[in-house]
Write a protein that holds these residues in place. Structure first.
Motif, PDB file in Angstrom:
ATOM      1  N   THR A  65       0.797  -1.233   0.000  1.00 53.48           N
ATOM      2  CA  THR A  65       0.000   0.000   0.000  1.00 53.48           C
ATOM      3  C   THR A  65       0.825   1.276   0.000  1.00 53.48           C
ATOM      4  OG1 THR A  65      -0.123   0.151   2.429  1.00 53.48           O
ATOM      5  CG2 THR A  65      -1.785  -1.218   1.309  1.00 53.48           C
ATOM      6  N   GLY A  66       2.072   1.228   0.456  1.00 54.68           N
ATOM      7  CA  GLY A  66       2.885   2.433   0.575  1.00 54.68           C
ATOM      8  C   GLY A  66       2.573   3.239   1.813  1.00 54.68           C
ATOM      9  N   LEU A  67       1.669   2.727   2.684  1.00 55.04           N
ATOM     10  CA  LEU A  67       1.336   3.413   3.929  1.00 55.04           C
ATOM     11  C   LEU A  67       2.363   3.040   4.988  1.00 55.04           C
ATOM     12  CD1 LEU A  67      -2.557   2.940   3.994  1.00 55.04           C
ATOM     13  CD2 LEU A  67      -1.230   4.884   3.129  1.00 55.04           C
ATOM     14  N   LEU A  68       3.046   4.037   5.504  1.00 59.65           N
ATOM     15  CA  LEU A  68       4.173   3.814   6.408  1.00 59.65           C
ATOM     16  C   LEU A  68       3.882   4.390   7.784  1.00 59.65           C
ATOM     17  CD1 LEU A  68       7.305   3.035   6.646  1.00 59.65           C
ATOM     18  CD2 LEU A  68       7.704   5.459   6.180  1.00 59.65           C
ATOM     19  N   ASN A  69       4.155   3.619   8.823  1.00 56.40           N
ATOM     20  CA  ASN A  69       4.171   4.131  10.197  1.00 56.40           C
ATOM     21  C   ASN A  69       5.141   3.305  11.019  1.00 56.40           C
ATOM     22  OD1 ASN A  69       2.828   1.752  10.788  1.00 56.40           O
ATOM     23  ND2 ASN A  69       0.847   2.733  11.135  1.00 56.40           N
ATOM     24  N   GLU A  70       5.153   3.515  12.334  1.00 52.93           N
ATOM     25  CA  GLU A  70       6.154   2.857  13.173  1.00 52.93           C
ATOM     26  C   GLU A  70       6.005   1.339  13.200  1.00 52.93           C
ATOM     27  OE1 GLU A  70       3.337   4.993  16.145  1.00 52.93           O
ATOM     28  OE2 GLU A  70       3.982   5.160  14.062  1.00 52.93           O
ATOM     29  N   SER A  71       4.807   0.814  12.919  1.00 49.46           N
ATOM     30  CA  SER A  71       4.634  -0.645  12.911  1.00 49.46           C
ATOM     31  C   SER A  71       5.433  -1.291  11.786  1.00 49.46           C
ATOM     32  CB  SER A  71       3.148  -1.004  12.787  1.00 49.46           C
ATOM     33  OG  SER A  71       2.641  -0.630  11.526  1.00 49.46           O
ATOM     34  N   SER A  72       5.760  -0.517  10.755  1.00 49.48           N
ATOM     35  CA  SER A  72       6.618  -1.038   9.682  1.00 49.48           C
ATOM     36  C   SER A  72       8.019  -1.314  10.225  1.00 49.48           C
ATOM     37  CB  SER A  72       6.678  -0.030   8.534  1.00 49.48           C
ATOM     38  OG  SER A  72       5.393   0.296   8.068  1.00 49.48           O
ATOM     39  N   ASP A  73       8.519  -0.410  11.073  1.00 47.17           N
ATOM     40  CA  ASP A  73       9.810  -0.647  11.724  1.00 47.17           C
ATOM     41  C   ASP A  73       9.741  -1.846  12.662  1.00 47.17           C
ATOM     42  OD1 ASP A  73      11.127   1.400  10.463  1.00 47.17           O
ATOM     43  OD2 ASP A  73      11.191   2.736  12.191  1.00 47.17           O
ATOM     44  N   VAL A  74       8.587  -2.034  13.324  1.00 53.14           N
ATOM     45  CA  VAL A  74       8.434  -3.162  14.248  1.00 53.14           C
ATOM     46  C   VAL A  74       8.556  -4.471  13.481  1.00 53.14           C
ATOM     47  CG1 VAL A  74       6.846  -4.340  15.806  1.00 53.14           C
ATOM     48  CG2 VAL A  74       7.041  -1.844  15.885  1.00 53.14           C
ATOM     49  N   TYR A  75       7.934  -4.558  12.316  1.00 55.29           N
ATOM     50  CA  TYR A  75       8.054  -5.771  11.499  1.00 55.29           C
ATOM     51  C   TYR A  75       9.522  -6.008  11.127  1.00 55.29           C
ATOM     52  CZ  TYR A  75       7.312  -9.168   7.753  1.00 55.29           C
ATOM     53  OH  TYR A  75       7.341 -10.300   6.969  1.00 55.29           O
ATOM     54  N   SER A  76      10.193  -4.960  10.662  1.00 51.96           N
ATOM     55  CA  SER A  76      11.607  -5.104  10.288  1.00 51.96           C
ATOM     56  C   SER A  76      12.444  -5.552  11.478  1.00 51.96           C
ATOM     57  CB  SER A  76      12.137  -3.780   9.736  1.00 51.96           C
ATOM     58  OG  SER A  76      11.418  -3.374   8.600  1.00 51.96           O
ATOM     59  N   PHE A  77      12.131  -5.032  12.661  1.00 52.72           N
ATOM     60  CA  PHE A  77      12.860  -5.451  13.853  1.00 52.72           C
ATOM     61  C   PHE A  77      12.607  -6.927  14.139  1.00 52.72           C
ATOM     62  CE2 PHE A  77      13.046  -6.357  18.390  1.00 52.72           C
ATOM     63  CZ  PHE A  77      14.332  -5.946  18.696  1.00 52.72           C
ATOM     64  N   GLY A  78      11.371  -7.394  13.924  1.00 48.50           N
ATOM     65  CA  GLY A  78      11.079  -8.813  14.123  1.00 48.50           C
ATOM     66  C   GLY A  78      11.925  -9.698  13.218  1.00 48.50           C
ATOM     67  N   VAL A  79      12.077  -9.287  11.954  1.00 47.02           N
ATOM     68  CA  VAL A  79      12.943 -10.035  11.032  1.00 47.02           C
ATOM     69  C   VAL A  79      14.387  -9.993  11.519  1.00 47.02           C
ATOM     70  CG1 VAL A  79      13.766 -10.219   8.653  1.00 47.02           C
ATOM     71  CG2 VAL A  79      11.395  -9.522   9.106  1.00 47.02           C
ATOM     72  N   LEU A  80      14.830  -8.822  11.963  1.00 46.37           N
ATOM     73  CA  LEU A  80      16.192  -8.693  12.493  1.00 46.37           C
ATOM     74  C   LEU A  80      16.394  -9.595  13.702  1.00 46.37           C
ATOM     75  CD1 LEU A  80      18.943  -7.143  12.611  1.00 46.37           C
ATOM     76  CD2 LEU A  80      17.805  -5.516  14.136  1.00 46.37           C
ATOM     77  N   LEU A  81      15.408  -9.678  14.578  1.00 45.32           N
ATOM     78  CA  LEU A  81      15.526 -10.527  15.765  1.00 45.32           C
ATOM     79  C   LEU A  81      15.625 -11.994  15.367  1.00 45.32           C
ATOM     80  CD1 LEU A  81      15.636 -10.578  18.816  1.00 45.32           C
ATOM     81  CD2 LEU A  81      13.137 -10.582  18.874  1.00 45.32           C
ATOM     82  N   MET A  82      14.849 -12.408  14.372  1.00 43.57           N
ATOM     83  CA  MET A  82      14.976 -13.774  13.861  1.00 43.57           C
ATOM     84  C   MET A  82      16.375 -14.014  13.298  1.00 43.57           C
ATOM     85  SD  MET A  82      11.352 -14.277  11.857  1.00 43.57           S
ATOM     86  CE  MET A  82       9.776 -14.234  12.728  1.00 43.57           C
ATOM     87  N   GLU A  83      16.910 -13.020  12.615  1.00 42.06           N
ATOM     88  CA  GLU A  83      18.253 -13.107  12.057  1.00 42.06           C
ATOM     89  C   GLU A  83      19.287 -13.251  13.165  1.00 42.06           C
ATOM     90  OE1 GLU A  83      20.970 -10.418   8.940  1.00 42.06           O
ATOM     91  OE2 GLU A  83      19.016  -9.719   9.658  1.00 42.06           O
ATOM     92  N   ILE A  84      19.122 -12.490  14.243  1.00 42.42           N
ATOM     93  CA  ILE A  84      20.044 -12.568  15.381  1.00 42.42           C
ATOM     94  C   ILE A  84      19.997 -13.944  16.022  1.00 42.42           C
ATOM     95  CG2 ILE A  84      20.436 -11.691  17.723  1.00 42.42           C
ATOM     96  CD1 ILE A  84      19.551  -8.935  16.728  1.00 42.42           C
ATOM     97  N   ILE A  85      18.811 -14.514  16.160  1.00 44.31           N
ATOM     98  CA  ILE A  85      18.649 -15.815  16.805  1.00 44.31           C
ATOM     99  C   ILE A  85      19.207 -16.937  15.939  1.00 44.31           C
ATOM    100  CG2 ILE A  85      16.948 -17.514  17.604  1.00 44.31           C
ATOM    101  CD1 ILE A  85      15.143 -15.126  18.322  1.00 44.31           C
ATOM    102  N   SER A  86      18.902 -16.897  14.655  1.00 44.21           N
ATOM    103  CA  SER A  86      19.211 -18.028  13.771  1.00 44.21           C
ATOM    104  C   SER A  86      20.530 -17.898  13.035  1.00 44.21           C
ATOM    105  CB  SER A  86      18.089 -18.182  12.744  1.00 44.21           C
ATOM    106  OG  SER A  86      18.050 -17.060  11.873  1.00 44.21           O
ATOM    107  N   GLY A  87      21.021 -16.674  12.866  1.00 43.32           N
ATOM    108  CA  GLY A  87      22.224 -16.485  12.069  1.00 43.32           C
ATOM    109  C   GLY A  87      21.967 -16.600  10.578  1.00 43.32           C
ATOM    110  N   ARG A  88      20.697 -16.617  10.167  1.00 45.67           N
ATOM    111  CA  ARG A  88      20.338 -16.761   8.755  1.00 45.67           C
ATOM    112  C   ARG A  88      19.987 -15.412   8.139  1.00 45.67           C
ATOM    113  NH1 ARG A  88      17.123 -22.138   7.164  1.00 45.67           N
ATOM    114  NH2 ARG A  88      18.193 -23.660   8.473  1.00 45.67           N
TER     115      ARG A  88
END
Length: 455
Positions: free
Chosen positions: A310-333
């Motif tokens: 949609t192109g609609l941006l707010n802080e929850s978009s950063d929250v999703y990206s942080f969730g992916v980053l946290l998975m990356e930190i845990i798994s190393g993938r």
């Protein structure tokens, strides 16, 4: 005999008592002196008047003679053209200029010549010297944004100099955004922007130097059979990153949405403290704004699905990206890895599948020598799942995420959760997953109200 004995030249040829010079010689000397004095006075007046309108030059301790000019031109950052601090206002014809204020005072004015508002104005000559002519051996990072160099200033302080690539005005846009979004912000988990340089088409940003590089290098680089990133260090990085983002989202007005949270933008100091960096894509959300419509930008694999569609941006978009980053930190993938089997290419989908089938230990990075306790691991996995919830409104705030990651107790409720999350939650013993943590507003001895920090 002649009358009076005068010579044919008359009185002008008579000798005077001044060095025996004739009168016409003295008159000529006086006229020449008068003309010369007038011309000299006129020259000095014009030179003095012109000097008042010239840029001021400072002699730096390095011995260089950089030219400092207050005419910044295109670097107007908001409606008033302020670049930070007092003493600047917008002039539509000449860019930003010094006006009455702190700069008009002698001491403050002298300081402002080396510092504009919050940051230091660097000249190209200074940065060339600091980076040894932007030598290749000083390159510490590069990408689509430009090249980052290690530099050493005359006072021996080490800095990182980002030379922005100017592709169709990209350098100018990113320069303005970074200065506006993070220039005056100070937080222990946000990289410090020390100053900037704008000469001709060049746009450069000067940051504090981070000894341990970025997180991506430690997660995906050649680190040997055992990673130096222990579970404790990884959680320290995750919590610090969450706190930095929480400050952007909840501690500033207008709030800042980073829009490009990823491992390469998390810098690490000697003690593994994280600092969020690279605000070139950041957007500001003013008071009363729930979102902003913008062109979809970011890094593939980290972008929230609703923002991508949609192109609609707010802080929850950063929250999703942080969730992916946290998975990356845990798994190393990596968030997206086409070298893996088809079911494991997308990190989020693979992660959800592993948690849903209760293979929670299998998501851990095999390079972690000492595994975390089941309680700590499952608590962190729950945070991951909440951050990447497909319903953006159900994602927690970054402040809540930081609190949950560092807390011994983990408050949650089963309602409004996906079957996979419920499956994981029901695996936890009661001591690990209390139904609710008391709030500070609860009265002692009263029945706890039905509230949750998730809502």
């Amino acid at each position: 005999m002649g009358a009076g004995g005068h010579k044919s030249g008359g009185i002008l040829t008579e000798k005077t008592s001044v060095l025996g010079l004739r009168l016409y010689v003295l008159i000529a000397i006086a006229a020449f002196a008068l003309v010369t004095g007038g011309l000299t006075a006129l020259f000095l007046f014009l030179r003095s008047s012109n000097r008042r309108h010239r840029p001021t030059r400072l002699k730096h301790s390095s011995g260089l003679m950089p030219t400092f000019t207050m005419d910044i031109g295109e670097i107007g950052l908001d409606g008033t053209g302020r670049i930070g601090g007092k003493g600047f206002e917008r002039n539509e014809k000449k860019g930003a200029k010094v006006v009455e204020g702190e700069c008009s005072k002698s001491k403050a004015g002298a300081e402002m010549m080396g510092h504009i508002g919050w940051g230091r104005w660097f000249t190209m000559a200074e940065l060339e010297t600091a980076t040894s002519g932007f030598g290749e051996w000083n390159v510490i990072g590069e990408g689509g944004y430009g090249v980052v160099y290690r530099g050493v200033l005359p006072d021996l302080s080490v800095v990182a100099v980002k030379n922005l690539l100017n592709k169709k005005g990209q350098a100018e846009r990113e320069f303005k955004v970074e200065v506006e979004a993070i220039g005056r912000v100070r937080h222990k988990n946000l990289v410090g922007l020390l100053g900037y340089c704008a000469e001709g088409p060049k746009r450069m940003l000067v940051y504090e130097y981070m000894d341990n590089g970025n997180l991506e290098q430690w997660l995906h680089g050649d680190v040997g059979l055992v990673s130096l990133l222990t579970w404790e260090i990884r959680m320290k990085i995750a919590i610090g990153t969450a706190k930095g983002l929480a400050h952007l989202h909840e501690g500033l007005e207008p709030k800042v949405v980073h829009r490009d949270i990823k491992s390469s933008n998390i810098l690490l100091d000697k003690q593994w403290n994280p600092k969020v960096s690279d605000f070139g894509l950041a957007k500001l959300l003013g008071p009363g704004s729930n979102f902003v419509t913008t062109r979809v930008m970011g890094t593939f694999g980290y972008v929230a699905p609703e923002y991508a569609s949609t192109g609609l941006l707010n802080e929850s978009s950063d929250v999703y990206s942080f969730g992916v980053l946290l998975m990356e930190i845990i798994s190393g993938r990596n968030p997206v890895d086409y070298r893996r089997p088809s079911g494991e290419v997308n990190l989020v989908e693979w992660f959800r599948g592993m948690v849903g089938t209760k293979h929670v230990e299998d998501v851990l990075d095999p390079l972690i020598e000492i595994q975390p306790s089941p309680r700590s691991l499952k608590r962190t996995l729950l945070v991951c799942l909440r951050c990447v919830d497909l319903d953006a409104q159900k994602r927690p705030k970054m402040g809540q995420i930081a609190h949950m990651l560092e807390g011994d107790e983990f408050p949650f409720r089963l309602e409004h959760r996906s079957p996979r999350e419920v499956s994981l939650l029901t695996c936890l013993p009661a001591s690990v997953a209390p139904a609710r943590v008391p709030l500070l507003t609860d009265k002692v001895g009263s029945n706890p109200p039905e509230r949750s920090i998730w809502r």
